[in-house]
Write an enzyme that holds these catalytic residues in place. Structure first.
Site, mmCIF file in Angstrom:
data_model
loop_
_atom_site.group_PDB
_atom_site.id
_atom_site.type_symbol
_atom_site.label_atom_id
_atom_site.label_comp_id
_atom_site.label_asym_id
_atom_site.label_seq_id
_atom_site.Cartn_x
_atom_site.Cartn_y
_atom_site.Cartn_z
ATOM 1 N N LYS A 244 12.559 -14.704 -11.257
ATOM 2 C CA LYS A 244 12.231 -13.581 -12.159
ATOM 3 C C LYS A 244 11.157 -14.013 -13.153
ATOM 4 O O LYS A 244 10.207 -13.282 -13.414
ATOM 5 C CB LYS A 244 13.467 -13.116 -12.957
ATOM 6 C CG LYS A 244 14.511 -12.321 -12.250
ATOM 7 C CD LYS A 244 14.134 -10.912 -11.878
ATOM 8 C CE LYS A 244 13.423 -10.838 -10.572
ATOM 9 N NZ LYS A 244 14.167 -10.862 -9.358
ATOM 10 N N ASN B 60 -1.596 2.084 5.657
ATOM 11 C CA ASN B 60 -0.733 1.040 5.105
ATOM 12 C C ASN B 60 -0.303 0.185 6.284
ATOM 13 O O ASN B 60 0.338 0.689 7.199
ATOM 14 C CB ASN B 60 0.487 1.702 4.425
ATOM 15 C CG ASN B 60 1.601 0.714 4.143
ATOM 16 O OD1 ASN B 60 1.348 -0.464 3.928
ATOM 17 N ND2 ASN B 60 2.829 1.195 4.132
ATOM 18 N N GLY B 61 -0.680 -1.101 6.263
ATOM 19 C CA GLY B 61 -0.309 -1.989 7.368
ATOM 20 C C GLY B 61 -1.454 -2.914 7.719
ATOM 21 O O GLY B 61 -2.386 -3.082 6.927
ATOM 22 N N HIS C 159 18.227 -36.373 -9.267
ATOM 23 C CA HIS C 159 17.527 -36.900 -8.089
ATOM 24 C C HIS C 159 16.029 -36.603 -8.124
ATOM 25 O O HIS C 159 15.374 -36.677 -7.099
ATOM 26 C CB HIS C 159 18.158 -36.343 -6.811
ATOM 27 C CG HIS C 159 19.594 -36.730 -6.654
ATOM 28 N ND1 HIS C 159 19.993 -38.003 -6.296
ATOM 29 C CD2 HIS C 159 20.731 -36.028 -6.869
ATOM 30 C CE1 HIS C 159 21.316 -38.058 -6.270
ATOM 31 N NE2 HIS C 159 21.783 -36.870 -6.623
ATOM 32 N N GLU D 151 17.419 -17.405 -8.856
ATOM 33 C CA GLU D 151 16.987 -16.036 -9.130
ATOM 34 C C GLU D 151 16.359 -15.932 -10.530
ATOM 35 O O GLU D 151 15.347 -15.260 -10.716
ATOM 36 C CB GLU D 151 18.197 -15.093 -8.974
ATOM 37 C CG GLU D 151 17.982 -13.646 -9.354
ATOM 38 C CD GLU D 151 16.887 -12.932 -8.554
ATOM 39 O OE1 GLU D 151 16.374 -13.471 -7.570
ATOM 40 O OE2 GLU D 151 16.540 -11.806 -8.968
ATOM 41 N N CYS E 120 0.836 -1.191 0.000
ATOM 42 C CA CYS E 120 0.000 0.000 0.000
ATOM 43 C C CYS E 120 0.882 1.256 0.000
ATOM 44 O O CYS E 120 1.910 1.298 0.670
ATOM 45 C CB CYS E 120 -0.950 0.109 1.189
ATOM 46 S SG CYS E 120 -2.076 -1.267 1.322
ATOM 47 N N TRP F 198 -2.687 -2.766 -1.625
ATOM 48 C CA TRP F 198 -2.354 -4.178 -1.799
ATOM 49 C C TRP F 198 -3.170 -4.887 -0.716
ATOM 50 O O TRP F 198 -2.914 -4.743 0.471
ATOM 51 C CB TRP F 198 -0.857 -4.407 -1.592
ATOM 52 C CG TRP F 198 -0.421 -5.805 -1.876
ATOM 53 C CD1 TRP F 198 -0.071 -6.331 -3.085
ATOM 54 C CD2 TRP F 198 -0.249 -6.865 -0.918
ATOM 55 N NE1 TRP F 198 0.289 -7.650 -2.943
ATOM 56 C CE2 TRP F 198 0.191 -8.003 -1.634
ATOM 57 C CE3 TRP F 198 -0.439 -6.972 0.455
ATOM 58 C CZ2 TRP F 198 0.453 -9.224 -1.015
ATOM 59 C CZ3 TRP F 198 -0.181 -8.185 1.068
ATOM 60 C CH2 TRP F 198 0.262 -9.292 0.342
ATOM 61 N N ARG G 24 3.962 -0.236 -4.730
ATOM 62 C CA ARG G 24 3.692 -0.761 -3.393
ATOM 63 C C ARG G 24 2.375 -1.529 -3.312
ATOM 64 O O ARG G 24 2.055 -2.129 -2.286
ATOM 65 C CB ARG G 24 3.646 0.387 -2.376
ATOM 66 C CG ARG G 24 4.907 1.206 -2.323
ATOM 67 C CD ARG G 24 4.793 2.292 -1.288
ATOM 68 N NE ARG G 24 4.592 1.736 0.026
ATOM 69 C CZ ARG G 24 5.557 1.316 0.823
ATOM 70 N NH1 ARG G 24 6.807 1.424 0.443
ATOM 71 N NH2 ARG G 24 5.292 0.808 1.997
ATOM 72 N N LYS H 94 6.103 -4.201 -4.109
ATOM 73 C CA LYS H 94 7.553 -4.029 -4.056
ATOM 74 C C LYS H 94 8.120 -4.305 -2.665
ATOM 75 O O LYS H 94 9.108 -4.997 -2.533
ATOM 76 C CB LYS H 94 7.914 -2.607 -4.499
ATOM 77 C CG LYS H 94 9.400 -2.330 -4.564
ATOM 78 C CD LYS H 94 10.051 -3.104 -5.681
ATOM 79 C CE LYS H 94 11.542 -2.880 -5.754
ATOM 80 N NZ LYS H 94 12.190 -3.944 -6.536
ATOM 81 N N GLU I 94 7.649 -14.542 -11.390
ATOM 82 C CA GLU I 94 6.915 -13.401 -10.847
ATOM 83 C C GLU I 94 6.400 -12.451 -11.906
ATOM 84 O O GLU I 94 5.368 -11.827 -11.713
ATOM 85 C CB GLU I 94 7.713 -12.662 -9.760
ATOM 86 C CG GLU I 94 8.946 -11.954 -10.213
ATOM 87 C CD GLU I 94 9.664 -11.251 -9.067
ATOM 88 O OE1 GLU I 94 9.028 -10.855 -8.088
ATOM 89 O OE2 GLU I 94 10.893 -11.110 -9.161
HETATM 90 O O1 M6R Z 1 13.099 -5.244 -0.165
HETATM 91 P P1 M6R Z 1 13.619 -6.636 0.046
HETATM 92 O O2 M6R Z 1 14.883 -6.880 -0.670
HETATM 93 O O3 M6R Z 1 13.708 -7.007 1.488
HETATM 94 O O4 M6R Z 1 12.526 -7.562 -0.626
HETATM 95 C C1 M6R Z 1 12.614 -8.951 -0.537
HETATM 96 C C2 M6R Z 1 11.666 -9.603 -1.498
HETATM 97 O O5 M6R Z 1 10.348 -9.241 -1.219
HETATM 98 C C3 M6R Z 1 11.983 -9.228 -2.947
HETATM 99 O O6 M6R Z 1 13.296 -9.538 -3.280
HETATM 100 C C4 M6R Z 1 11.027 -9.977 -3.912
HETATM 101 O O7 M6R Z 1 11.278 -11.338 -3.872
HETATM 102 C C5 M6R Z 1 11.162 -9.414 -5.322
HETATM 103 N N1 M6R Z 1 9.867 -9.287 -5.912
HETATM 104 C C6 M6R Z 1 11.964 -10.266 -6.216
HETATM 105 O O8 M6R Z 1 12.061 -9.766 -7.500
#
Ligand code: M6R
Length: 615
Positions: free
Chosen positions: A492, A101-102, A511, A488, A2, A75, A27, A610, A495
Site C-alpha cells: 500500500k 483496450n488490450g 537474516h 500488504e 484503458c 494506460w 483503468r 486498477k 504504490e
Molecule cells: O483485480 P485483482 O484483485 O485481480 O488485482 C490484482 C492486483 O492487480 C491488485 O491487487 C493490485 O496489486 C492493487 N493495486 C493493490 O492495491
C-alpha cells in the site's frame, strides 16, 4: 487497463462520454481522447494527461457536439503516453475511428504488410494498425463495417475490447471483445458502451455483457445484433438488470475513493457474510461450496492463484485453511504459475482470488488449471467478471465497487469469504466442535464493529504519518497470520506514496534486513497479543537496539510493547485468525495519509491501473 466509452442516441454524447471516462479513469490515466460525429464528419480531440486535460482541450476546440461518439482513457502499452498515441485512432482515409483496450500481439507483422501497401502510421500503437487492417479489408473485400471488423479480428492475436465507427454510416457502432471487458447499456432509444457499467448507470440498469470472441452491431432504432467472431453464428444477447447504483460509484463527501473505501469496510464485511453466516441455525451457507462439497472434502491440496493484494489475501487464507481444515495450501503468483508447467492434479481445488475478476494472469492460470482437470473456485468482487464466469463455482465478496487503485475493502472482504469457507469446511470435516464453530461465527459477526473501532484511530495515524512522511524507506514486519498483512502494508505504501517499503516475516529480519536498520528507518511491527507476541517483542527489542523507529500495531490495553515502541496504534482484540481484518486498517490509513501529505495522487498512482488485463 484503458477505459472505453461510447454513446449512440439522441442526447449530446460529449457529457456522457467525458463523465464516463472520469469514472473509468481508474483503468488508466496517462492520456485520453474522444471522437464525435458532427456536421457529417468525425471531430476528434485527444491529449496526453487526464480526462480533465481532455475536457479543457475539447471545450476550447469546440469538440463537444454530436449524438454519436466514442472516448478512451489510456494506460500505455505500445508507445509512450503522448498526444499521438492517445486514442481514438483514425484509419488512413479518415473514414474509420477506433478505441481499444488490450494488446494486439502480432501488430508488427500486420503493420509491415500494410506499410507494404502504402499505409502510413501517425502513432506507435497496435490500435492504429488494427483500424487500418479493418479499412484495408473493407476496401479489398467490399464488405460492411461489421464484417470487416470480424475478418480483421480473425487475423489478430491478443486481447481487445474495441469500438469502431465509420463516418459514412454514422448510426452504427461496431464493438467486439476478447479478454478485455465490454458492456452495452440498453436505454430507451439509446445505447451506451463501456468497460464497466459505471458510465451509464444513471441512464439505464439494463446491460449486455459481451462474451469473449463476440462482436455486436449497435444501430440506432434497432436491436443489438451479436455474433461469434469465429464461425459467424448469431447469438441472442442476454440483457441483464444491474444492481449497481450511482451512490456506490461516487465519493460521498470523502476526498478520495480510497478513503471512502477504507471507511466502507465495516459495511462491506457485513455485506460479505450477510445471508451466509447463520448463527442461529449453526451453519454457513455458501451455495458455491455447498454444491461442490465433495470436491472440497476430497481435495488433497488447495492451490490459490492471485496477484497483488489478492495474493496477500490468499496468503492469509493459507494460514487459516491449514490451521482449521488441515489441507495443504499452496499460494501462487498467477503470473508464475501459468508459465512454470506446474503440477496440477485432478483432485486439486484451485481458488482464484481477484477483485476485478479481469486480471489477465489470474484468468490464464485458471484456464490452465481447468485444462488439467482441477476444480476452479473463483473469489471475485465484480459480478459477472471474466474470472467469475470462467470458474466452475465461486463466491462473490459483495464489497461494492472498488474504484481507488489501491485495494482496501477488497482485501478484507476476500479474507472474510475465505474465512467463511475455511470454517465451513472445517466443520464439514469434523475438525471443529459445534461450540468452537459457534464461537468462531459469533466472533466473526463482531468484526465489522471492531473494524469501525479501528477506524477511530484515524487522527492518531495521521499524526504519525506527519512524522514519517519524508522517510525514504520503510520496513513492515509481522508473523503468522500477520506476515501477509506486513506485505500488504508495504505494498500500500509503495504504490500510492512511492516510498520504498519491504514486508518481512519478523523473525526473518535477522537474516538480512536488520542491516538496513538505523535511526532513519521506520519499522512498522504488527505485535498483537495473540500471535507469537513474546517473539515479536524480542524482534522489537532488536530493532530498538539498532535505533530503528518503531511504529507498533498492538492489541488494546497492551503494556509491554508500549514501553519499547516510539508510537503505538491500538486495535481491538480478536481471534488470531481474524486479526488481519483489524491490523490491516491502520496500515491502510498510514499509507493514505502519507501519500496525501506527499502530494501524491492517491486514487490514480503513477504507472498503475486498477485492473491489469495485460500480462
Ligand atoms: O483485480 P485483482 O484483485 O485481480 O488485482 C490484482 C492486483 O492487480 C491488485 O491487487 C493490485 O496489486 C492493487 N493495486 C493493490 O492495491
Amino acid at each position: 487497463m484503458c477505459g472505453i466509452v461510447g454513446y449512440l442516441g439522441d442526447k449530446e454524447a460529449y457529457g456522457i462520454i467525458t463523465k464516463g471516462l472520469e469514472r473509468l479513469e481508474y483503468r488508466g490515466y496517462d492520456s485520453a481522447g474522444l471522437a464525435l460525429f458532427n456536421n457529417n464528419d468525425i471531430e476528434l480531440c485527444k491529449t496526453q494527461g487526464k480526462v480533465a486535460d481532455l475536457k479543457s482541450k475539447a471545450e476550447s476546440a469546440g469538440v463537444i457536439h454530436g449524438n454519436v461518439g466514442i472516448g478512451h482513457t489510456r494506460w500505455a502499452t505500445h508507445g509512450e503516453p503522448n498526444d499521438q498515441n492517445a486514442h481514438p485512432h483514425y484509419s488512413n482515409s479518415g473514414n474509420l475511428v477506433i478505441i481499444h483496450n488490450g494488446i494486439i500481439e502480432n501488430y508488427a507483422s500486420i503493420k509491415e504488410a500494410l506499410e507494404g501497401r502504402g499505409y502510413q502510421f501517425a502513432s506507435d500503437t497496435d490500435t492504429e494498425v488494427l483500424v487500418n487492417l479493418i479499412e484495408d479489408i473493407q476496401i479489398k473485400e467490399g464488405v460492411k463495417l461489421g464484417k470487416a471488423v470480424q475478418i480483421a479480428l480473425n487475423q489478430v492475436v491478443g486481447a481487445y475490447a474495441i469500438a469502431v465507427f465509420d463516418k459514412r454510416k454514422p448510426d452504427e457502432i461496431v464493438v467486439a471483445k476478447l479478454g478485455s471487458p465490454l458492456a452495452i447499456g440498453v436505454g430507451e432509444g439509446e445505447y451506451f458502451i463501456a468497460s464497466d457499467a459505471s458510465p451509464f448507470i444513471e441512464y439505464t440498469n439494463n446491460a449486455i455483457y459481451l462474451e469473449d470472441e463476440q462482436l455486436a452491431i449497435i444501430r440506432r432504432g434497432r436491436d443489438v445484433k451479436v455474433r461469434q467472431i469465429k464461425g459467424d453464428k448469431q447469438v441472442m444477447p442476454y440483457v441483464q438488470e444491474l444492481q449497481l447504483n450511482l451512490e456506490q460509484i461516487e465519493k460521498a463527501g470523502y476526498d478520495h475513493f480510497m478513503l471512502k473505501e477504507i471507511h466502507e469496510q465495516p459495511k462491506a464485511i457485513k455485506d460479505t457474510y450477510r445471508g451466509r453466516l447463520r448463527i442461529n441455525s449453526g451453519i454457513i451457507k455458501m451455495a458455491g461450496v455447498d454444491n461442490n462439497l465433495e470436491k472440497f472434502l476430497n481435495a488433497k491440496r488447495i492451490i490459490v492463484v492471485a496477484c497483488g493484494t489478492s495474493w496477500h489475501a490468499g496468503l492469509v487464507s493459507e494460514y487459516i485453511i491449514e490451521q482449521l481444515v488441515r489441507v495443504p495450501v499452496e499460494v501462487e503468483y498467477a503470473s508464475e504459475f501459468r508459465y512454470r508447467n506446474p503440477i496440477i492434479n485432478q483432485d486439486d481445488v484451485v481458488i482464484a482470488i481477484s477483485q476485478s475478476g479481469e486480471t489477465a494472469d489470474t484468468l490464464a492460470a485458471i484456464k490452465l488449471a481447468k485444462e488439467n482437470g482441477a476444480f476452479v473456485f473463483g473469489v471475485c468482487n465484480v459480478v459477472g467478471s471474466s474470472i467469475a464466469r470462467e470458474s466452475h463455482a465461486g463466491a462473490y465478496t459483495h464489497a461494492g465497487p472498488e474504484i481507488g487503485v489501491a485495494s482496501t475493502k477488497a482485501f478484507t472482504t476476500q479474507i472474510t469469504v475465505l474465512t467463511l469457507m475455511a470454517l465451513k469446511l472445517a466443520k464439514a470435516k469434523g475438525r471443529l466442535s459445534e461450540s468452537e464453530f459457534h464461537n468462531h461465527l459469533v466472533e466473526l459477526e463482531t468484526i465489522p464493529d471492531k473494524v469501525a473501532d479501528s477506524l477511530q484511530i484515524d487522527a492518531h495515524v495521521k499524526y504519525i504519518s506527519s512524522i514519517f512522511k519524508d522517510a525514504t524507506n520503510f520496513l513492515y514486519l509481522g508473523r503468522g497470520y500477520n506476515f501477509p498483512v506486513a506485505l500488504e502494508g508495504a505494498l500500500k505504501l509503495k504504490e500510492i506514496s512511492y516510498i520504498h517499503a519491504e514486508g518481512y516475516p519478523a523473525a526473518e529480519m535477522k537474516h538480512g534486513p536488520i542491516a538496513l536498520i538505523d535511526e532513519h528507518m521506520p519499522v512498522v511491527v504488527i505485535a498483537t497479543k495473540k500471535g507469537h507476541y513474546e517473539k515479536v517483542v524480542s524482534n522489537i527489542q532488536e530493532i530498538k537496539s539498532r535505533k530503528g523507529k518503531i511504529i507498533a500495531i498492538v492489541t488494546e490495553g497492551d503494556k509491554d510493547v508500549k514501553k519499547l515502541a516510539d508510537h503505538v496504534i491500538e486495535v481491538p482484540e480478536t481471534y488470531e485468525g481474524l486479526s488481519p481484518l483489524l491490523t490491516t486498517i491502520p496500515l491502510q490509513l498510514l499509507s493514505y495519509h502519507i501519500a496525501v501529505m506527499r502530494g501524491c495522487n492517491v486514487d490514480q498512482p503513477r504507472n498503475l491501473a486498477k485492473s491489469v488485463t495485460v500480462e
